[in-house]
Design a protein around this motif. Sequence first.
Motif, PDB file in Angstrom:
ATOM      1  N   UNK A 132     -30.404  80.673  -4.600  1.00 18.72           N
ATOM      2  CA  UNK A 132     -29.786  81.451  -5.603  1.00 18.72           C
ATOM      3  C   UNK A 132     -31.058  82.317  -6.245  1.00 18.72           C
ATOM      4  N   UNK A 133     -32.145  81.532  -6.385  1.00 23.46           N
ATOM      5  CA  UNK A 133     -33.271  82.235  -6.856  1.00 23.46           C
ATOM      6  C   UNK A 133     -33.655  83.379  -6.022  1.00 23.46           C
ATOM      7  N   UNK A 134     -33.735  83.132  -4.763  1.00 20.87           N
ATOM      8  CA  UNK A 134     -34.233  84.244  -3.914  1.00 20.87           C
ATOM      9  C   UNK A 134     -33.224  85.436  -3.916  1.00 20.87           C
ATOM     10  N   UNK A 135     -32.002  85.150  -3.997  1.00 18.11           N
ATOM     11  CA  UNK A 135     -31.052  86.177  -4.162  1.00 18.11           C
ATOM     12  C   UNK A 135     -31.322  86.869  -5.542  1.00 18.11           C
ATOM     13  N   UNK A 136     -31.374  86.117  -6.598  1.00 13.06           N
ATOM     14  CA  UNK A 136     -31.649  86.758  -7.789  1.00 13.06           C
ATOM     15  C   UNK A 136     -32.867  87.641  -7.656  1.00 13.06           C
ATOM     16  N   UNK A 137     -33.829  87.228  -6.985  1.00 11.41           N
ATOM     17  CA  UNK A 137     -35.184  87.955  -6.977  1.00 11.41           C
ATOM     18  C   UNK A 137     -34.999  89.267  -6.079  1.00 11.41           C
ATOM     19  N   UNK A 138     -34.050  89.125  -5.134  1.00 14.27           N
ATOM     20  CA  UNK A 138     -33.837  90.223  -4.317  1.00 14.27           C
ATOM     21  C   UNK A 138     -33.124  91.422  -4.865  1.00 14.27           C
ATOM     22  N   UNK A 139     -32.242  90.798  -5.954  1.00 16.02           N
ATOM     23  CA  UNK A 139     -31.480  91.767  -6.758  1.00 16.02           C
ATOM     24  C   UNK A 139     -32.458  92.616  -7.918  1.00 16.02           C
ATOM     25  N   UNK A 140     -33.650  91.826  -8.392  1.00 15.85           N
ATOM     26  CA  UNK A 140     -34.461  92.525  -9.200  1.00 15.85           C
ATOM     27  C   UNK A 140     -35.326  93.681  -8.299  1.00 15.85           C
TER      28      UNK A 140
END
Length: 211
Positions: A132-140
């Motif tokens: 979830x944290x990696x997906x959030x960072x990818x979105x950023x």
Amino acid sequence: MATPPDARTVYVVDDEPLVRTSLKGLFRSMGLEVCDFGATEDFLAAPKAPGPACLVLDVRLRGESGLAFQQSLANSGLARLPVIIMTGHGDIAMTVRAMKAGARDFFEKPFREQDMIDAVVGALDADARRLAAERSLDGLRDCWAQVSPREREVLRHVAAGRLNKQIAGEMGIAEITAKIHRGQGMRKMRSRSVAELVRKMQALGVLPEVG
């Protein structure tokens, strides 16, 4: 039927077929996907699920030992996969070595099924948070990629606490231009406040460039 992308998967590597069969039954009774292998090379060669996963790894394997394989996982791109070690011949030194290499848990056979269940659930929860944290960072990163170089410069000033008039003076532009760049940059970063913008820029690692 295809496996859902968010399905939770347990990989089991043990050269004893009876152990693999027992663990498969246990994990599938929990509604988990299970992929079992008799050797580490078979595990490495197999496609990996995109959702949360963990590895239940036996120490004594034919060929490469489980502990040696655990330490070499970084070279395979699977360094972040939570690892649970099990062995029929454990000792303190072995446990310490496994934990230093990043194992989440260490079990001596025979172990209580509930203990293994708790360990696997904890490992899968941890991997879900990581994903979830990696997906959030990818979105950023996607948001930041849409911000123009000029807007990025303005946002760095914004993150430093400067007002539009100050930003304009620093950059040698009109105050209305600074305001427009600021608004466009905030919108692209999906930030409703300076505090939210700062958190996102810190996550991206772009704030050290602030003067």
